[in-house]
Design an enzyme around this catalytic site. Structure first.
Site, short mmCIF file in Angstrom:
data_model
loop_
_atom_site.label_atom_id
_atom_site.label_comp_id
_atom_site.label_asym_id
_atom_site.label_seq_id
_atom_site.Cartn_x
_atom_site.Cartn_y
_atom_site.Cartn_z
N GLY A 46 36.48 49.43 41.27
CA GLY A 46 34.94 49.14 41.51
C GLY A 46 34.46 49.15 42.98
N GLN A 51 30.30 47.48 50.66
CA GLN A 51 31.52 48.09 51.06
C GLN A 51 31.32 49.40 51.60
OE1 GLN A 51 33.78 46.92 46.95
NE2 GLN A 51 35.36 47.17 48.56
N CYS A 93 41.81 45.16 47.11
CA CYS A 93 40.51 45.35 47.46
C CYS A 93 40.28 46.72 48.30
CB CYS A 93 39.70 44.15 48.20
SG CYS A 93 37.93 44.72 48.57
N LEU A 94 39.64 47.76 48.06
CA LEU A 94 39.33 48.94 49.07
C LEU A 94 39.07 48.40 50.38
CD1 LEU A 94 37.49 51.41 46.52
CD2 LEU A 94 40.21 51.18 47.19
N HIS A 135 34.75 40.36 40.89
CA HIS A 135 35.31 40.75 42.08
C HIS A 135 33.88 41.34 42.82
CE1 HIS A 135 38.25 42.47 44.89
NE2 HIS A 135 37.33 43.33 45.35
N GLU A 136 33.47 42.57 41.93
CA GLU A 136 32.15 43.13 42.78
C GLU A 136 31.01 42.25 42.84
OE1 GLU A 136 33.18 45.81 44.12
OE2 GLU A 136 35.18 46.01 42.96
N HIS A 139 31.36 40.38 46.10
CA HIS A 139 31.04 41.07 47.11
C HIS A 139 29.63 41.01 47.71
CE1 HIS A 139 34.55 43.09 48.76
NE2 HIS A 139 34.91 43.52 47.51
#
Length: 172
Positions: A46, A51, A93-94, A135-136, A139
């Site tokens: 994701g 991000q 997480c990225l 999760h996304e 963000h």
């Protein structure tokens, strides 16, 4: 398309409550395509617009990591309207490289969103897909998975984030 630079904590854009998408045009479609390429290249399941430094309510999710084109979800202005059950699993997480921990998430969700043409749709998801979407969507509200931690896990994450912030300061 293009691979976009992924913003790393403590970049302030990661804490922004993103603006609704109002214009559904070629620029939005190009951004979404670039986000998909970036997510797959990372690799991740994701990626949310903040991000990659964009203050918009846009996220892409693909729990197949590019293996199944039908698994790709592009969510514009997503809103979770139902959460059911609970499950604890490890997340990363990225934007928080090297940090993982167990997070409680709903077992299933219902979501309202729009597609890249502005057409509204509803989606039901469970298990790993529900987790990735939650999760996304977090963000898009400036929430990181570490914000869900409590007690000793929260303290450990705080130290890890502090170290990551110091590393980013040195890299600049």
């Amino acid at each position: 398309m293009a691979i976009l630079p992924i913003r790393i904590y403590p970049d302030p854009v990661l804490r922004v409550k993103c603006r609704r998408v109002e214009t559904f045009d070629d620029a939005l479609r190009k951004l979404a395509a670039n986000m998909v390429d970036t997510m797959h290249a990372a690799p991740g399941v994701g990626l949310a617009a903040p991000q990659v430094g964009i203050d918009l309510r846009l996220t892409v999710v693909d729990i197949s990591v590019g293996e199944d084109p039908a698994a790709l979800r592009v969510l514009v202005n997503p809103e979770i309207v139902r959460r059911e059950g609970a499950e604890t699993d490890t997340e990363g997480c990225l934007s928080l490289p090297g940090i993982t921990d167990k997070v409680d998430r709903p077992l299933s969700i219902a979501l309202r969103a729009q597609d890249l043409t502005g057409e509204p749709f509803e989606l039901e998801a469970e298990g790993y897909l529900a987790r990735a979407i939650c999760h996304e969507v977090d963000h898009l509200d400036g929430i990181l998975f570490t914000d869900h931690l409590r007690g000793l896990r929260k303290e450990r994450a705080r130290r890890q984030l502090k170290r990551l912030a110091a590393e980013q300061e040195v890299a600049v």
